[in-house]
Scaffold this active site. Structure first.
Site, mmCIF file in Angstrom:
data_model
loop_
_atom_site.group_PDB
_atom_site.id
_atom_site.type_symbol
_atom_site.label_atom_id
_atom_site.label_comp_id
_atom_site.label_asym_id
_atom_site.label_seq_id
_atom_site.Cartn_x
_atom_site.Cartn_y
_atom_site.Cartn_z
ATOM 1 N N HIS A 139 -4.760 -2.569 0.507
ATOM 2 C CA HIS A 139 -4.844 -3.982 0.126
ATOM 3 C C HIS A 139 -5.854 -4.667 1.050
ATOM 4 O O HIS A 139 -5.507 -5.577 1.803
ATOM 5 C CB HIS A 139 -3.478 -4.649 0.225
ATOM 6 C CG HIS A 139 -2.519 -4.245 -0.845
ATOM 7 N ND1 HIS A 139 -2.033 -5.117 -1.796
ATOM 8 C CD2 HIS A 139 -1.968 -3.038 -1.148
ATOM 9 C CE1 HIS A 139 -1.217 -4.479 -2.618
ATOM 10 N NE2 HIS A 139 -1.165 -3.209 -2.230
ATOM 11 N N HIS A 149 -3.843 4.046 -1.272
ATOM 12 C CA HIS A 149 -3.870 2.756 -1.979
ATOM 13 C C HIS A 149 -3.757 1.641 -0.945
ATOM 14 O O HIS A 149 -2.750 1.526 -0.250
ATOM 15 C CB HIS A 149 -2.734 2.673 -2.987
ATOM 16 C CG HIS A 149 -2.518 1.301 -3.547
ATOM 17 N ND1 HIS A 149 -3.554 0.458 -3.884
ATOM 18 C CD2 HIS A 149 -1.380 0.623 -3.815
ATOM 19 C CE1 HIS A 149 -3.063 -0.681 -4.341
ATOM 20 N NE2 HIS A 149 -1.751 -0.605 -4.303
ATOM 21 N N GLU A 195 4.259 3.180 -6.785
ATOM 22 C CA GLU A 195 3.039 3.661 -7.432
ATOM 23 C C GLU A 195 3.009 5.184 -7.573
ATOM 24 O O GLU A 195 1.937 5.789 -7.638
ATOM 25 C CB GLU A 195 1.803 3.189 -6.655
ATOM 26 C CG GLU A 195 1.690 1.690 -6.498
ATOM 27 C CD GLU A 195 1.553 0.934 -7.823
ATOM 28 O OE1 GLU A 195 1.531 1.587 -8.886
ATOM 29 O OE2 GLU A 195 1.475 -0.302 -7.789
ATOM 30 N N SER A 219 9.218 3.823 -0.641
ATOM 31 C CA SER A 219 9.023 2.453 -1.121
ATOM 32 C C SER A 219 9.522 1.419 -0.109
ATOM 33 O O SER A 219 10.650 1.512 0.394
ATOM 34 C CB SER A 219 9.768 2.261 -2.445
ATOM 35 O OG SER A 219 9.669 0.934 -2.894
ATOM 36 N N GLY A 220 8.648 0.462 0.198
ATOM 37 C CA GLY A 220 9.062 -0.732 0.924
ATOM 38 C C GLY A 220 9.510 -0.535 2.354
ATOM 39 O O GLY A 220 10.235 -1.382 2.891
ATOM 40 N N SER A 270 7.462 5.599 -3.385
ATOM 41 C CA SER A 270 6.623 4.438 -3.649
ATOM 42 C C SER A 270 6.636 4.072 -5.123
ATOM 43 O O SER A 270 6.667 4.935 -6.005
ATOM 44 C CB SER A 270 5.176 4.730 -3.216
ATOM 45 O OG SER A 270 4.302 3.743 -3.719
ATOM 46 N N GLY A 291 0.830 -1.198 0.000
ATOM 47 C CA GLY A 291 0.000 0.000 0.000
ATOM 48 C C GLY A 291 0.866 1.250 0.000
ATOM 49 O O GLY A 291 2.086 1.197 0.209
#
Length: 214
Positions: A94, A92, A73, A42-43, A71, A25
């Protein structure tokens, strides 16, 4: 407003609300005065992200602040902001029940009053695109259209938007509750009773102009 703190707090909110697991997400917010976008890195574990980890970019994706990799995305978030000027927050997620329908390539209709008031339109499933791809970003914007506040990414998760972060999280909650109720209707072997377009319009007006403390 401290947008970096808003993103840090919202990451914890998403994780603790059960809208994602581990590092999946991503979340962003747009400052309407500068048009700068504040995005999760990111991550990274949401419990460890600090304000200095937040990446700040302009609407063309140029880095303004931050040393972390943004990210994956990033393009999805920027595409949404460029296509929907009223949107100031993108989440975003999940979530389990909503993602079930995304895996089937199905839309989630407005089966309850809350969905009619909050989701803006039917929650459509976007055509499949690889995570982080330009194709996924374009498919997401197409599924959202100009009125929906949520869409599903096929076999992936959900994207929820709002004029504030609180609004975006309300959409997250209502979408997942709607998906759970719709799944239970389907499990009963039944179909839902459609709410009329007239009543949907009335509830949208009520939610926007009447309900709550103004």
């Amino acid at each position: 407003m401290n947008y970096k703190k808003l993103i840090v707090d919202s990451g914890l909110r998403m994780l603790r609300g059960g809208y994602t697991v581990e590092t999946w997400g991503n979340i962003s917010a747009r400052d309407p005065e500068t048009n700068l976008v504040y995005l999760t890195p990111s991550g990274m574990d949401y419990t460890t992200i600090q304000e200095e980890d937040i990446v700040v970019l302009d609407l063309q994706g140029n880095r303004v602040e931050g040393h972390r990799k943004p990210s994956i995305e990033l393009d999805l978030h920027l595409h949404v902001y460029r296509s929907r000027p009223e949107v100031q927050a993108v989440v975003h997620t999940h979530p389990i029940y909503s993602t079930v329908f995304s895996c089937c390539g199905e839309d989630i209709p407005m089966v309850i009053d809350e969905a009619a008031q909050v989701l803006g339109d039917v929650c459509r499933t976007a055509k499949y695109g690889l995570p982080g791809s330009q194709e996924l970003a374009e498919n997401c914007v197409e599924a959202l259209g100009k009125t929906a506040n949520a869409c599903l990414l096929q076999s992936h998760g959900a994207v929820c938007v709002g004029q504030t972060m609180d609004e975006a999280f309300k959409v997250c909650k209502v979408l997942e509750v709607t998906a759970q109720i719709y799944q239970m209707i389907r499990a009963m072997g039944r179909d839902y009773k459609k709410i009329s377009d007239e009543h949907i319009a009335a509830m949208r007006y009520f939610a926007k102009n009447v309900y709550g403390q103004k």
